[in-house]
Design a protein around this motif. Structure first.
Motif, PDB file in Angstrom:
ATOM      1  N   THR A  18      29.717  41.035   4.979  1.00  0.00           N
ATOM      2  CA  THR A  18      29.927  42.035   3.882  1.00  0.00           C
ATOM      3  C   THR A  18      28.582  42.651   3.281  1.00  0.00           C
ATOM      4  O   THR A  18      27.636  42.087   3.217  1.00  0.00           O
ATOM      5  CB  THR A  18      30.785  41.521   2.734  1.00  0.00           C
ATOM      6  OG1 THR A  18      30.152  40.565   1.896  1.00  0.00           O
ATOM      7  CG2 THR A  18      31.876  40.971   3.288  1.00  0.00           C
ATOM      8  N   ILE A  48      30.695  44.979   7.115  1.00  0.00           N
ATOM      9  CA  ILE A  48      31.744  45.307   6.562  1.00  0.00           C
ATOM     10  C   ILE A  48      31.710  46.189   5.438  1.00  0.00           C
ATOM     11  O   ILE A  48      31.238  45.462   4.278  1.00  0.00           O
ATOM     12  CB  ILE A  48      33.093  44.054   6.595  1.00  0.00           C
ATOM     13  CG1 ILE A  48      32.985  43.525   7.627  1.00  0.00           C
ATOM     14  CG2 ILE A  48      33.989  44.838   5.970  1.00  0.00           C
ATOM     15  CD1 ILE A  48      34.413  42.425   7.710  1.00  0.00           C
ATOM     16  N   LYS A  83      34.329  49.903   8.659  1.00  0.00           N
ATOM     17  CA  LYS A  83      34.538  51.021   7.688  1.00  0.00           C
ATOM     18  C   LYS A  83      35.790  50.469   6.892  1.00  0.00           C
ATOM     19  O   LYS A  83      36.860  50.514   7.355  1.00  0.00           O
ATOM     20  CB  LYS A  83      34.418  52.506   7.503  1.00  0.00           C
ATOM     21  CG  LYS A  83      34.385  53.117   6.359  1.00  0.00           C
ATOM     22  CD  LYS A  83      34.289  54.552   6.628  1.00  0.00           C
ATOM     23  CE  LYS A  83      34.613  55.380   5.294  1.00  0.00           C
ATOM     24  NZ  LYS A  83      34.382  56.676   5.354  1.00  0.00           N
ATOM     25  N   VAL A  84      35.880  50.021   5.589  1.00  0.00           N
ATOM     26  CA  VAL A  84      37.049  49.657   4.901  1.00  0.00           C
ATOM     27  C   VAL A  84      37.499  50.525   3.724  1.00  0.00           C
ATOM     28  O   VAL A  84      38.675  50.374   3.248  1.00  0.00           O
ATOM     29  CB  VAL A  84      36.942  48.131   4.473  1.00  0.00           C
ATOM     30  CG1 VAL A  84      36.825  47.423   5.382  1.00  0.00           C
ATOM     31  CG2 VAL A  84      35.749  48.131   3.470  1.00  0.00           C
ATOM     32  N   THR A 102      34.803  49.237  -3.071  1.00  0.00           N
ATOM     33  CA  THR A 102      34.490  49.226  -1.594  1.00  0.00           C
ATOM     34  C   THR A 102      34.042  47.666  -1.359  1.00  0.00           C
ATOM     35  O   THR A 102      34.633  47.204  -0.496  1.00  0.00           O
ATOM     36  CB  THR A 102      33.433  49.986  -1.320  1.00  0.00           C
ATOM     37  OG1 THR A 102      34.067  51.315  -1.373  1.00  0.00           O
ATOM     38  CG2 THR A 102      33.168  49.744   0.374  1.00  0.00           C
ATOM     39  N   GLN A 105      37.233  45.551  -1.503  1.00  0.00           N
ATOM     40  CA  GLN A 105      38.097  45.414  -0.173  1.00  0.00           C
ATOM     41  C   GLN A 105      37.304  44.857   0.888  1.00  0.00           C
ATOM     42  O   GLN A 105      37.823  44.353   1.698  1.00  0.00           O
ATOM     43  CB  GLN A 105      38.326  46.877  -0.140  1.00  0.00           C
ATOM     44  CG  GLN A 105      39.301  47.453  -0.971  1.00  0.00           C
ATOM     45  CD  GLN A 105      39.599  48.805  -0.955  1.00  0.00           C
ATOM     46  OE1 GLN A 105      39.390  49.727   0.464  1.00  0.00           O
ATOM     47  NE2 GLN A 105      40.056  49.652  -1.767  1.00  0.00           N
ATOM     48  N   ALA A 106      35.803  45.044   1.026  1.00  0.00           N
ATOM     49  CA  ALA A 106      35.176  44.375   2.211  1.00  0.00           C
ATOM     50  C   ALA A 106      35.357  43.085   2.101  1.00  0.00           C
ATOM     51  O   ALA A 106      35.494  42.211   3.118  1.00  0.00           O
ATOM     52  CB  ALA A 106      33.722  44.852   1.984  1.00  0.00           C
ATOM     53  N   VAL A 109      38.875  42.090   3.366  1.00  0.00           N
ATOM     54  CA  VAL A 109      39.119  41.984   4.774  1.00  0.00           C
ATOM     55  C   VAL A 109      38.289  41.095   5.405  1.00  0.00           C
ATOM     56  O   VAL A 109      38.780  40.336   6.389  1.00  0.00           O
ATOM     57  CB  VAL A 109      38.529  43.423   4.944  1.00  0.00           C
ATOM     58  CG1 VAL A 109      38.561  43.835   6.799  1.00  0.00           C
ATOM     59  CG2 VAL A 109      39.639  44.793   4.823  1.00  0.00           C
TER      60      VAL A 109
END
Length: 341
Positions: A18, A48, A83-84, A102, A105-106, A109
């Motif tokens: 990340t 990520i 890209k997330v 961001t 979310q990274a 994921v």
């Protein structure tokens, strides 16, 4: 030690990294680590987050990928990035709500990919907790979040700080110092010690780990004159573990545990509170310290430092701890294979 790129991670699956807070030094140290991939023998990995955070601090090649399977082919030529989310306008050193979202979310994921086996393990760059709390993050830190997503209780997910010359585990972590005595229990110390021993075996290949336990009070309580936690809580926990054939000693005075001769007598030190553990590891191994989470079904490491917003975008961030985190993740993955086999 420098070597060729590691390719014997489990199934040669790349590691997920990340980027952390887009405005921090995470993007810079991830990019610099990719540049140093051959010199330091790093395993294949992919970032990520938002590629814009990389481009804000680095002019090198970035390959935007849609799935982790595309990372291995891209890695020799460019830094792969999944890209997330859109972090908005990325200004190094200036954190934002979009950037925090961001980073959140990274992390989500990345944990999912590691749990699914699409990533060989997880390496997390630093995040700004104040910003994360503003977008719904409710955990004390990334360690606790990853543990919850992996279905592991907080007592059984252990934060170890590891460097070339020292490994430490804080029994209590992100709580006020005034609350530490009440938080210490026999069960908590036992749980941390048991997870530490298993983690040293699985992630580091140490067949019979040696643990030392620090006292809470000056001089380890000095027989009760300076506090009774050693007598009533810490020593009973240590003695119960010794009865179960664990190689463990303590409680010992913390001020004599970390000099060079003392460090030769144990594989890891259990410390009673955050700074008791982190001050020695950061003093001895500041640029090489790694946070590795023990007790998880996945490999997870992180550099042992923060976002450093004050130097973000100045090209002065030292990638040493990120390089060390990547190397330790690869070594832990290989050690786990051997342990399971």
């Amino acid at each position: 030690m420098r070597s060729s790129i590691i390719t014997d991670a489990p199934h040669s699956v790349p590691f997920a990294v990340t980027l952390g807070d887009p405005a921090g030094i995470g993007p810079e140290i991830v990019a610099k680590s990719w540049v140093m991939r051959e010199a330091w023998g790093l395993p294949p990995f992919f970032a990520i987050g938002d590629p814009a955070s990389l481009r804000a601090v680095w002019s090198g090649p970035v390959a935007v990928i849609e799935t982790p399977t595309q990372a291995a082919a891209a890695f020799p030529h460019a830094l792969p990035c999944l890209k997330v989310a859109d972090a908005g306008e990325v200004v190094p050193g200036v954190p934002s709500t979009d950037g925090a979202r961001t980073a959140f979310q990274a992390l989500e994921v990345a944990v999912g990919l590691a749990r699914a086996g699409s990533a060989a393990g997880l390496v997390t760059a630093p995040v700004g907790k104040e910003q994360l709390y503003g977008v719904g993050f409710t955990h004390p830190g990334q360690t606790e979040f990853v543990a919850e997503r992996c279905g592991v209780s907080p007592q059984n997910a252990v934060m170890m700080l590891a460097g070339p010359s020292l490994k430490v585990v804080p029994v209590t972590i992100h709580i006020p110092l005034a609350e530490v005595p009440a938080a210490l229990t026999v069960d908590l110390i036992r749980a941390r010690a048991l997870t530490t021993v298993k983690g040293l075996q699985r992630n580091f290949g140490i067949a019979r780990p040696r643990l030392v336990v620090a006292g809470l009070n000056p001089h380890a309580g000095e027989g009760g004159a300076l506090g009774r936690e050693e007598i009533e809580v810490i020593r009973p926990a240590v003695e119960s573990l010794r009865e179960e054939d664990m190689d463990i000693v303590g409680p010992l005075a913390a001020d004599t545990l970390f000099h060079a001769r003392a460090r030769q007598t144990y594989d890891a030190a259990l410390c009673m509170y955050h700074d008791q553990a982190l001050i020695p590891i950061k003093t001895l191994n500041f640029d090489e310290g790694v946070n590795i989470t023990l007790g998880l079904p996945i490999v997870r490491t992180s550099p042992d430092h923060g976002t450093a917003f004050g130097i973000a975008g100045t090209d002065s961030a030292n990638p040493g701890a990120m390089v060390a985190a990547l190397k330790m993740a690869a070594e832990a993955a290989r050690s786990r294979l051997a342990y399971a086999g």
